[in-house]
Scaffold this motif. Structure first.
Motif, PDB file in Angstrom:
ATOM      1  N   PHE A  20      35.935  30.834  34.544  1.00 31.22           N
ATOM      2  CA  PHE A  20      36.050  31.844  35.592  1.00 31.22           C
ATOM      3  C   PHE A  20      35.247  31.394  36.817  1.00 31.22           C
ATOM      4  CE2 PHE A  20      37.590  34.180  32.043  1.00 31.22           C
ATOM      5  CZ  PHE A  20      38.392  35.197  32.557  1.00 31.22           C
ATOM      6  N   ILE A  21      35.895  31.419  37.971  1.00 30.21           N
ATOM      7  CA  ILE A  21      35.294  30.913  39.206  1.00 30.21           C
ATOM      8  C   ILE A  21      34.670  32.063  39.990  1.00 30.21           C
ATOM      9  CG2 ILE A  21      35.759  29.735  41.395  1.00 30.21           C
ATOM     10  CD1 ILE A  21      38.233  28.493  39.984  1.00 30.21           C
ATOM     11  N   LYS A  22      33.441  31.870  40.421  1.00 31.64           N
ATOM     12  CA  LYS A  22      32.784  32.874  41.260  1.00 31.64           C
ATOM     13  C   LYS A  22      33.456  32.888  42.629  1.00 31.64           C
ATOM     14  CE  LYS A  22      28.257  34.325  43.002  1.00 31.64           C
ATOM     15  NZ  LYS A  22      26.805  34.003  43.064  1.00 31.64           N
ATOM     16  N   THR A  23      33.965  34.049  43.008  1.00 34.53           N
ATOM     17  CA  THR A  23      34.734  34.174  44.252  1.00 34.53           C
ATOM     18  C   THR A  23      34.262  35.395  45.029  1.00 34.53           C
ATOM     19  OG1 THR A  23      36.663  33.254  43.102  1.00 34.53           O
ATOM     20  CG2 THR A  23      37.050  34.303  45.231  1.00 34.53           C
ATOM     21  N   THR A  24      33.954  35.209  46.298  1.00 35.86           N
ATOM     22  CA  THR A  24      33.499  36.313  47.150  1.00 35.86           C
ATOM     23  C   THR A  24      34.544  36.598  48.216  1.00 35.86           C
ATOM     24  OG1 THR A  24      31.182  35.710  46.792  1.00 35.86           O
ATOM     25  CG2 THR A  24      31.669  37.131  48.672  1.00 35.86           C
ATOM     26  N   VAL A  25      34.913  37.863  48.338  1.00 37.45           N
ATOM     27  CA  VAL A  25      35.879  38.265  49.363  1.00 37.45           C
ATOM     28  C   VAL A  25      35.260  39.359  50.225  1.00 37.45           C
ATOM     29  CG1 VAL A  25      37.896  37.659  47.971  1.00 37.45           C
ATOM     30  CG2 VAL A  25      36.970  39.965  47.836  1.00 37.45           C
ATOM     31  N   SER A  26      35.734  39.436  51.468  1.00 32.28           N
ATOM     32  CA  SER A  26      35.286  40.500  52.370  1.00 32.28           C
ATOM     33  C   SER A  26      36.159  41.724  52.147  1.00 32.28           C
ATOM     34  CB  SER A  26      35.389  40.047  53.827  1.00 32.28           C
ATOM     35  OG  SER A  26      34.502  38.984  54.078  1.00 32.28           O
ATOM     36  N   VAL A  27      35.514  42.842  51.850  1.00 33.59           N
ATOM     37  CA  VAL A  27      36.232  44.076  51.543  1.00 33.59           C
ATOM     38  C   VAL A  27      35.693  45.191  52.421  1.00 33.59           C
ATOM     39  CG1 VAL A  27      36.824  45.739  49.753  1.00 33.59           C
ATOM     40  CG2 VAL A  27      36.531  43.326  49.152  1.00 33.59           C
ATOM     41  N   ARG A  28      36.501  45.615  53.398  1.00 33.25           N
ATOM     42  CA  ARG A  28      36.118  46.718  54.284  1.00 33.25           C
ATOM     43  C   ARG A  28      34.713  46.524  54.859  1.00 33.25           C
ATOM     44  NH1 ARG A  28      39.193  48.133  50.273  1.00 33.25           N
ATOM     45  NH2 ARG A  28      37.502  48.383  48.787  1.00 33.25           N
ATOM     46  N   GLY A  29      34.475  45.308  55.354  1.00 39.68           N
ATOM     47  CA  GLY A  29      33.215  45.010  56.020  1.00 39.68           C
ATOM     48  C   GLY A  29      32.078  44.617  55.096  1.00 39.68           C
ATOM     49  N   LYS A  30      32.334  44.581  53.789  1.00 39.41           N
ATOM     50  CA  LYS A  30      31.289  44.217  52.834  1.00 39.41           C
ATOM     51  C   LYS A  30      31.751  43.037  51.979  1.00 39.41           C
ATOM     52  CE  LYS A  30      29.506  48.953  52.480  1.00 39.41           C
ATOM     53  NZ  LYS A  30      29.219  50.094  51.567  1.00 39.41           N
ATOM     54  N   LYS A  31      30.790  42.350  51.384  1.00 32.95           N
ATOM     55  CA  LYS A  31      31.093  41.233  50.498  1.00 32.95           C
ATOM     56  C   LYS A  31      31.190  41.738  49.059  1.00 32.95           C
ATOM     57  CE  LYS A  31      30.778  38.045  53.743  1.00 32.95           C
ATOM     58  NZ  LYS A  31      31.943  37.250  54.180  1.00 32.95           N
ATOM     59  N   LYS A  32      32.214  41.270  48.355  1.00 31.16           N
ATOM     60  CA  LYS A  32      32.420  41.673  46.975  1.00 31.16           C
ATOM     61  C   LYS A  32      32.627  40.412  46.137  1.00 31.16           C
ATOM     62  CE  LYS A  32      34.784  45.601  44.806  1.00 31.16           C
ATOM     63  NZ  LYS A  32      35.854  46.618  45.014  1.00 31.16           N
ATOM     64  N   THR A  33      31.889  40.291  45.046  1.00 28.67           N
ATOM     65  CA  THR A  33      31.938  39.077  44.236  1.00 28.67           C
ATOM     66  C   THR A  33      32.688  39.312  42.932  1.00 28.67           C
ATOM     67  OG1 THR A  33      29.859  38.279  45.170  1.00 28.67           O
ATOM     68  CG2 THR A  33      30.565  37.305  43.088  1.00 28.67           C
ATOM     69  N   TYR A  34      33.620  38.415  42.654  1.00 27.31           N
ATOM     70  CA  TYR A  34      34.390  38.444  41.412  1.00 27.31           C
ATOM     71  C   TYR A  34      34.177  37.139  40.658  1.00 27.31           C
ATOM     72  CZ  TYR A  34      37.182  42.422  43.068  1.00 27.31           C
ATOM     73  OH  TYR A  34      37.597  43.650  43.507  1.00 27.31           O
ATOM     74  N   TYR A  35      34.435  37.197  39.361  1.00 27.88           N
ATOM     75  CA  TYR A  35      34.575  35.996  38.548  1.00 27.88           C
ATOM     76  C   TYR A  35      36.029  35.986  38.113  1.00 27.88           C
ATOM     77  CZ  TYR A  35      29.575  35.587  38.778  1.00 27.88           C
ATOM     78  OH  TYR A  35      28.292  35.446  39.259  1.00 27.88           O
ATOM     79  N   ALA A  36      36.774  34.979  38.566  1.00 32.29           N
ATOM     80  CA  ALA A  36      38.228  35.044  38.430  1.00 32.29           C
ATOM     81  C   ALA A  36      38.814  33.750  37.880  1.00 32.29           C
ATOM     82  CB  ALA A  36      38.855  35.371  39.780  1.00 32.29           C
ATOM     83  N   PHE A  37      39.939  33.920  37.220  1.00 30.28           N
ATOM     84  CA  PHE A  37      40.682  32.806  36.625  1.00 30.28           C
ATOM     85  C   PHE A  37      42.138  32.943  37.064  1.00 30.28           C
ATOM     86  CE2 PHE A  37      43.515  31.343  33.242  1.00 30.28           C
ATOM     87  CZ  PHE A  37      43.050  30.053  32.998  1.00 30.28           C
ATOM     88  N   GLU A  38      42.777  31.821  37.378  1.00 32.36           N
ATOM     89  CA  GLU A  38      44.172  31.873  37.811  1.00 32.36           C
ATOM     90  C   GLU A  38      45.044  30.977  36.945  1.00 32.36           C
ATOM     91  OE1 GLU A  38      44.929  30.241  41.697  1.00 32.36           O
ATOM     92  OE2 GLU A  38      43.252  28.850  41.531  1.00 32.36           O
ATOM     93  N   LYS A  39      46.282  31.421  36.742  1.00 31.85           N
ATOM     94  CA  LYS A  39      47.224  30.634  35.940  1.00 31.85           C
ATOM     95  C   LYS A  39      48.640  31.095  36.252  1.00 31.85           C
ATOM     96  CE  LYS A  39      48.425  29.343  31.178  1.00 31.85           C
ATOM     97  NZ  LYS A  39      48.390  27.890  31.493  1.00 31.85           N
ATOM     98  N   LYS A  40      49.565  30.157  36.302  1.00 31.83           N
ATOM     99  CA  LYS A  40      50.967  30.522  36.468  1.00 31.83           C
ATOM    100  C   LYS A  40      51.530  30.930  35.113  1.00 31.83           C
ATOM    101  CE  LYS A  40      51.999  27.975  40.687  1.00 31.83           C
ATOM    102  NZ  LYS A  40      52.867  26.991  41.364  1.00 31.83           N
ATOM    103  N   VAL A  41      52.178  32.092  35.100  1.00 33.06           N
ATOM    104  CA  VAL A  41      52.734  32.633  33.856  1.00 33.06           C
ATOM    105  C   VAL A  41      54.153  33.123  34.123  1.00 33.06           C
ATOM    106  CG1 VAL A  41      50.470  33.318  32.958  1.00 33.06           C
ATOM    107  CG2 VAL A  41      51.824  34.960  34.304  1.00 33.06           C
ATOM    108  N   ILE A  42      54.822  33.502  33.053  1.00 34.03           N
ATOM    109  CA  ILE A  42      56.192  34.005  33.151  1.00 34.03           C
ATOM    110  C   ILE A  42      56.205  35.465  32.719  1.00 34.03           C
ATOM    111  CG2 ILE A  42      58.567  33.751  32.324  1.00 34.03           C
ATOM    112  CD1 ILE A  42      57.767  30.796  31.633  1.00 34.03           C
ATOM    113  N   ILE A  43      56.883  36.296  33.492  1.00 32.84           N
ATOM    114  CA  ILE A  43      57.086  37.696  33.119  1.00 32.84           C
ATOM    115  C   ILE A  43      58.577  37.920  32.946  1.00 32.84           C
ATOM    116  CG2 ILE A  43      56.885  40.099  33.866  1.00 32.84           C
ATOM    117  CD1 ILE A  43      54.300  39.442  35.214  1.00 32.84           C
TER     118      ILE A  43
END
Length: 411
Positions: A244-267
């Motif tokens: 899981f990669i530490k990722t920070t995004v700007s949310v409504r003027g504030k910083k929000k930190t996630y730990y996220a994983f990405e993968k291509k999948v089929i639905i």
């Protein structure tokens, strides 16, 4: 109650761009009601809006005329909604490949009695209780951190009297998503939460050339190949924390930190999508977000989905400051027209602020509530100036007008 003698300065140039969508008398009603909506400090009923207009206001009509404007006048609220989007895009100077989000959700408005179209018993998840009232499918158009309310369409339950029943999914697609026209060079993303997930809705949006970013429920099955499918929560449990990669995004003027994983999948019945599994140490919440555009980065997908919250802000501020839910009208068409006018006032005020930005002095950006309050101050100044001029009295440099000018009012 604030009385206005003319449409507030912030609204006038914007409203003029809708003139061709109305007959001359109907445009006068549209202009008058939008002006009153922007400053009325009571419940935004037609009666109170009419009372907000001073008797000396040029072109003021009777209350019955304004009621008729909502119920029977020949104008199309969907054309007004589209024009708002056109002006919003122009104001932001969106270029090729810029992102434009169309955020879909629904909201409730508690009512009493049975006289209003569409009233019924609904479960309001925000209150975790049943309410008696109306239910609307709503939408917001967002780009570059700014947003405008787009449309609100009433959902009416299926019963013997409702011959033209539509599900919320059908309303969202047929009345909001499909009719929206944007320049082909702009990338339109449809954004919604897990309740709205539907392979049929996905298919229809993709056929229009739109992308989708949405949350899916934890029990949704996803495939890592054509033969192996897992519930997405089970897939998440198989992934070690180190991936899981530490990722920070700007949310409504504030910083929000996630730990996220990405993968291509089929639905199933959707096809290949990019899945983002995100966690927050703060509250241990795990979200499962998918994007039909596999080229988006993990951070872009998280950021787009976070922007979904703008529709909740629109529900709250459009109601608190502009009376989105104050309607005292009975039929569905009139109510949807009233709401579209509220959304038009929001857009007018926002676009004025874009063209007349506050000084960059380090102060916080203005909320819609702040912007509406400035319109009210402007209206007070214009009314005061009218009174002084009417009685042929000199307008003093100090006092009320001086204070309003010092706040940036155009008096």
């Amino acid at each position: 109650m604030i009385k206005i003698v003319k449409v507030p300065l912030q609204l006038e140039p914007f409203l003029d761009k809708f003139r061709d969508l109305f007959t001359k008398p109907s445009y006068g009603s549209f202009r008058d009601l939008c002006g009153a909506l922007s400053v009325c400090d009571k419940s935004k009923t037609v009666s109170n809006l009419c009372d907000t207009m001073a008797d000396c206001s040029k072109g003021k009509k009777s209350r019955s005329s304004y009621n008729w404007f909502f119920s029977d006048a020949n104008w199309d609220e969907n054309e007004v909604a589209q024009r708002k989007v056109d002006l919003f895009i122009d104001s932001l100077c969106l270029k090729e490949n810029d992102k434009l989000l169309l955020i879909i959700d629904d909201t409730y408005n508690e009512k009493e009695g049975n006289q209003t179209d569409g009233v019924g018993k609904f479960y309001d998840h925000s209150k975790e209780a049943y309410i008696w009232g109306n239910n609307f499918v709503t939408s917001v158009v967002q780009s570059k951190g700014l947003f405008i309310p787009h449309k609100a369409k009433m959902y009416i339950k299926n019963d013997d009297e409702n011959e033209n029943f539509k599900t919320k999914m059908e309303i969202a697609f047929e009345e909001i998503i499909k009719p929206l026209v944007v320049p082909k060079s702009i990338d339109l993303y449809i954004v919604f939460d897990s309740w709205w997930f539907s392979s049929d809705l996905f298919s229809k949006c993709l056929k229009l050339g739109h992308n989708i970013v949405c949350q899916i429920k934890s029990d949704k099955k996803v495939g890592i190949n054509r033969d192996m499918y897992f519930q997405v929560r089970d897939l998440a449990n198989q992934i070690e924390d180190k991936f899981f990669i530490k990722t920070t995004v700007s949310v409504r003027g504030k910083k929000k930190t996630y730990y996220a994983f990405e993968k291509k999948v089929i639905i199933d019945k959707v096809g290949e999508v990019k899945l983002v599994i995100s966690k927050r140490k703060k509250d241990s919440t795990t979200k499962y977000i998918i994007s039909t555009n596999g080229s988006l980065s993990l951070k872009e997908i998280l950021s787009i989905y976070e922007d979904r919250w703008d529709i909740e802000t629109a529900h709250r501020e459009a109601n608190q400051k502009l009376g989105f839910k104050d309607y005292q009208l009975r039929d569905k068409h009139s109510i949807e027209r009233f709401i579209q006018m509220v959304f038009s006032v929001w857009t007018a005020i926002l676009l004025w602020e874009i063209d007349n930005p506050p000084p960059k002095d380090g102060s916080k950006s203005r909320t819609m509530g702040d912007m509406v309050d400035r319109v009210k101050m402007q209206a007070v100044g214009e009314t005061f100036e009218f009174v002084m001029t009417y009685f042929n009295l000199p307008v003093p440099d100090g006092g009320l007008l001086y204070i309003l000018k010092s706040l940036g009012m155009k008096i």
